[in-house]
Design a protein around this motif. Structure first.
Motif, PDB file in Angstrom:
ATOM      1  N   ASP A 108       0.358  13.554  -3.092  1.00  0.00           N
ATOM      2  CA  ASP A 108       1.166  12.668  -2.241  1.00  0.00           C
ATOM      3  C   ASP A 108       0.361  11.470  -1.763  1.00  0.00           C
ATOM      4  O   ASP A 108       0.856  10.332  -1.749  1.00  0.00           O
ATOM      5  N   SER A 109      -0.886  11.719  -1.368  1.00  0.00           N
ATOM      6  CA  SER A 109      -1.738  10.639  -0.870  1.00  0.00           C
ATOM      7  C   SER A 109      -2.013   9.606  -1.957  1.00  0.00           C
ATOM      8  O   SER A 109      -1.942   8.390  -1.715  1.00  0.00           O
ATOM      9  N   THR A 110      -2.307  10.077  -3.172  1.00  0.00           N
ATOM     10  CA  THR A 110      -2.595   9.169  -4.284  1.00  0.00           C
ATOM     11  C   THR A 110      -1.356   8.370  -4.666  1.00  0.00           C
ATOM     12  O   THR A 110      -1.449   7.176  -4.981  1.00  0.00           O
ATOM     13  N   TRP A 111      -0.194   9.019  -4.622  1.00  0.00           N
ATOM     14  CA  TRP A 111       1.060   8.330  -4.933  1.00  0.00           C
ATOM     15  C   TRP A 111       1.356   7.247  -3.887  1.00  0.00           C
ATOM     16  O   TRP A 111       1.734   6.119  -4.233  1.00  0.00           O
ATOM     17  N   ASN A 112       1.177   7.585  -2.628  1.00  0.00           N
ATOM     18  CA  ASN A 112       1.418   6.606  -1.561  1.00  0.00           C
ATOM     19  C   ASN A 112       0.439   5.438  -1.640  1.00  0.00           C
ATOM     20  O   ASN A 112       0.803   4.290  -1.339  1.00  0.00           O
ATOM     21  N   ASP A 113      -0.793   5.721  -2.051  1.00  0.00           N
ATOM     22  CA  ASP A 113      -1.762   4.642  -2.230  1.00  0.00           C
ATOM     23  C   ASP A 113      -1.328   3.692  -3.339  1.00  0.00           C
ATOM     24  O   ASP A 113      -1.525   2.471  -3.243  1.00  0.00           O
TER      25      ASP A 113
END
Length: 219
Positions: free
Chosen positions: A92-97
């Motif tokens: 999720d964090s990588t996608w949001n980045d």
């Protein structure tokens, strides 16, 4: 004399306002004219645009890698809820980045190219990993992303005409570099702790169970 100085000053400003010149030319011609210079680009965004686009695509690919790893630990056979939670959070964090980077590219007047790649991505088709291997790969991945951010930051801070853009470097520092350092530290700690538990305890299953319970609370 003062009048001439003011006049020349106004002419210089007018010639520098390229969008203004496009609009004036369009009005004079009374026809559809492309306002080629009416965009949000400034500084050296073009010099680092390919790097930023490639960085977005790396984030998207790695987000799916993390997601597949998460589902591997979340199935009924593995049932490692802590590991599932950790890699789901990383996904999720990588996608949001990636989304944040795309928004930044468009804010600076660029266009996202989802085919852009600075380097050929290595095949990542092994997701059924043991717990310690998954942590090691997650650490390597985060360090790779952190190194890429450093490379773009270095490019944006070069002291040369057409490549120096402190706004890009400031954005990377604020949104990525500080947080990535913390993520790398955490994953390095998780990997070292689990390796020590498995080495010092003959009951590997119990060690993995306890560590997974710890991750459920820590993540």
């Amino acid at each position: 004399m003062k009048f001439l100085v003011v006049l020349f000053g106004l002419l210089a400003v007018s010639s520098a306002e390229f969008c203004y010149n496009d609009v004036v030319r369009s009005c004079k011609q009374k026809a559809a004219v492309l306002l080629e210079d009416c965009h949000a680009k400034y500084g050296a965004i073009d010099a680092v645009l390919l790097n930023l686009q490639s960085y977005v695509n790396d984030h998207i690919s790695l987000s799916f890698d993390y997601l597949l790893t998460s589902t591997h630990f979340g199935n009924h056979e593995k049932s490692r809820e802590g590991f599932e939670k950790l890699f789901r959070k990383l996904s999720d964090s990588t996608w949001n980045d990636a989304i944040d980077l795309i928004q930044y590219i468009t804010k600076r007047g660029g266009v996202m190219d989802f085919q852009a790649r600075k380097t050929k991505a290595e095949p990542r088709n092994v997701y059924e990993l043991y717990e310690i291997e998954a942590l090691a790969r997650g650490l390597d991945t985060q360090k790779t992303l952190a190194k890429s951010a450093l490379a773009i930051h270095s490019e944006a801070t070069r002291r040369c005409e057409g490549c120096h853009d402190p706004e890009v470097s400031s954005y990377l520092e604020e949104k990525f570099m500080h947080r990535q350092a913390e993520e790398v530290r955490k994953l390095a700690g998780y990997t070292s702790d689990l390796k020590r538990l498995l080495s010092e305890n003959n009951q590997a299953s119990l060690s993995l169970f306890l560590f997974d319970e710890y991750l459920q609370k820590a993540v």
